[in-house]
Design a protein around this motif. Structure first.
Motif, PDB file in Angstrom:
ATOM      1  N   THR A  35       0.690  -1.180   0.027  1.00  0.00           N
ATOM      2  CA  THR A  35       0.214   0.223   0.101  1.00  0.00           C
ATOM      3  C   THR A  35       0.659   1.270  -0.022  1.00  0.00           C
ATOM      4  N   ALA A  36       1.946   1.304   0.865  1.00  0.00           N
ATOM      5  CA  ALA A  36       2.844   2.458   0.971  1.00  0.00           C
ATOM      6  C   ALA A  36       3.535   2.656  -0.398  1.00  0.00           C
ATOM      7  N   ALA A  37       3.937   1.411  -0.853  1.00  0.00           N
ATOM      8  CA  ALA A  37       4.930   1.562  -2.298  1.00  0.00           C
ATOM      9  C   ALA A  37       4.134   2.111  -3.370  1.00  0.00           C
ATOM     10  N   ILE A  63      10.967  -2.918  -5.541  1.00  0.00           N
ATOM     11  CA  ILE A  63      10.952  -1.762  -6.619  1.00  0.00           C
ATOM     12  C   ILE A  63      11.738  -2.000  -7.699  1.00  0.00           C
ATOM     13  N   VAL A  64      11.186  -1.672  -9.119  1.00  0.00           N
ATOM     14  CA  VAL A  64      11.868  -2.151 -10.402  1.00  0.00           C
ATOM     15  C   VAL A  64      11.886  -0.989 -11.209  1.00  0.00           C
ATOM     16  N   GLU A  65      12.956  -1.081 -12.022  1.00  0.00           N
ATOM     17  CA  GLU A  65      13.393   0.021 -12.764  1.00  0.00           C
ATOM     18  C   GLU A  65      13.623  -0.670 -14.278  1.00  0.00           C
ATOM     19  N   VAL A  84      15.595  -3.226  -8.059  1.00  0.00           N
ATOM     20  CA  VAL A  84      16.490  -2.519  -7.634  1.00  0.00           C
ATOM     21  C   VAL A  84      16.261  -2.537  -6.030  1.00  0.00           C
ATOM     22  N   MET A  85      15.139  -3.220  -5.521  1.00  0.00           N
ATOM     23  CA  MET A  85      14.943  -3.345  -4.122  1.00  0.00           C
ATOM     24  C   MET A  85      13.899  -4.506  -3.967  1.00  0.00           C
TER      25      MET A  85
END
Length: 297
Positions: A229-231, A278-280, A289-290
């Protein structure tokens, strides 16, 4: 085990950000708590805390724009640019009487937009490995370099005049790294009468609002936002398949999927609602990336 998540806390005055982190650790029974963006002891308002594995998300919160409500006192300059310092200069009452509202508005306009700002010497900026405020307290001279910041809103909500000062209640929207104390100082200097901050409250960090925060007495019963939810509030949410989630967790790229991102980063969310990470963009592919621990949601 404490569930990972993002906790919004309304910090009271008189406590450091580290004090709030310490109380949260005690209330939740975990050492794994961190915060995104320090508030001075004098300041109140929103602290964004990461709990357990969600501390990994804080790096994506730190750089978000912020909103503050503050009170600026014109007519007095202090050693710290706020009410905790000693008054080092005070304007004469006759000079104060000549300061017009129009002049104040012009000074505020000059401090709106992309501006060059020298942070307060009692800031937490590191100089040769030490915090600037530590050097100042040790009696050392500190000169900080100007930096470019963005003040997108600098509105006066109320103006109150006394015989020796003018108090302004203001609301400021600004980029990360902007010092409201420095705005007060620079406005006073531009008017030739000095200025400092007497009250400061942070009401927003990125998508997070202090209205949704809990107070210190409610920490133990608080329900943190899930990592997903936060992301998804911070970054573009990107739902991935179970196979893609597995691939990302094992460090593999998602081939030819970069077109799915609107910006540089996105929050990859598995079909069960768990935050994968987290993707880039990497060329035409997506790469993590995380990564979050798989138990995190």
């Amino acid at each position: 085990m404490v569930a990972p998540g993002i906790l919004l806390v309304d910090k009271p005055g008189g406590l450091t950000s580290h004090d709030v982190v310490a109380r949260t650790r005690k209330a939740l029974g975990t050492r794994k708590v961190g915060h995104a963006g320090t508030l001075d002891p004098m300041a109140t308002g929103l602290l964004v805390l990461g709990v357990e594995g969600a501390t990994r998300l804080l790096t994506y919160v730190v750089g978000a724009d912020k909103t503050y409500s503050a009170t600026i006192r014109l007519g007095e300059a202090t050693s710290t640019d706020d009410a905790e310092g000693e008054i080092v200069r005070a304007a004469d009452a006759a000079v104060m009487a000549e300061v017009t509202t129009a002049q104040i508005r012009d000074g505020i306009t000059a401090l709106t937009g992309d501006i060059s700002q020298v942070p307060s010497t009692v800031s937490a900026i590191k100089v040769a490995g030490r915090r600037a405020y530590e050097l100042v307290r040790a009696g050392e001279q500190v000169e900080l370099k100007a930096r470019t910041v963005t003040v997108s809103r600098f509105d006066v909500r109320d103006e109150r005049r006394g015989s020796s000062h003018i108090d302004l209640d203001v609301v400021v929207d600004c980029s990360s790294g902007t010092y409201i104390r420095a705005l007060a100082r620079d406005l006073g200097d531009a008017l030739g009468i000095g200025g400092h901050l007497t009250a400061l409250r942070r009401t927003r960090i990125g998508p997070f609002d202090v209205a949704d925060a809990v107070d210190l007495d409610s920490l133990a019963a608080a329900a943190p936002l899930t990592p997903a939810t936060a992301a998804a509030a911070i970054l573009q949410p990107l739902v991935v398949t179970e196979d893609d989630a597995r691939a990302l967790r094992h460090g593999k790229r998602l081939g030819d999927q970069a077109f799915r991102l609107d910006g540089a980063l996105a929050a990859a969310i598995a079909p069960d609602g768990a935050l994968v990470g987290i993707v880039e963009k990497r060329g035409g592919d997506l790469k993590s990336v995380m990564n979050m621990p798989e138990a995190g949601r």
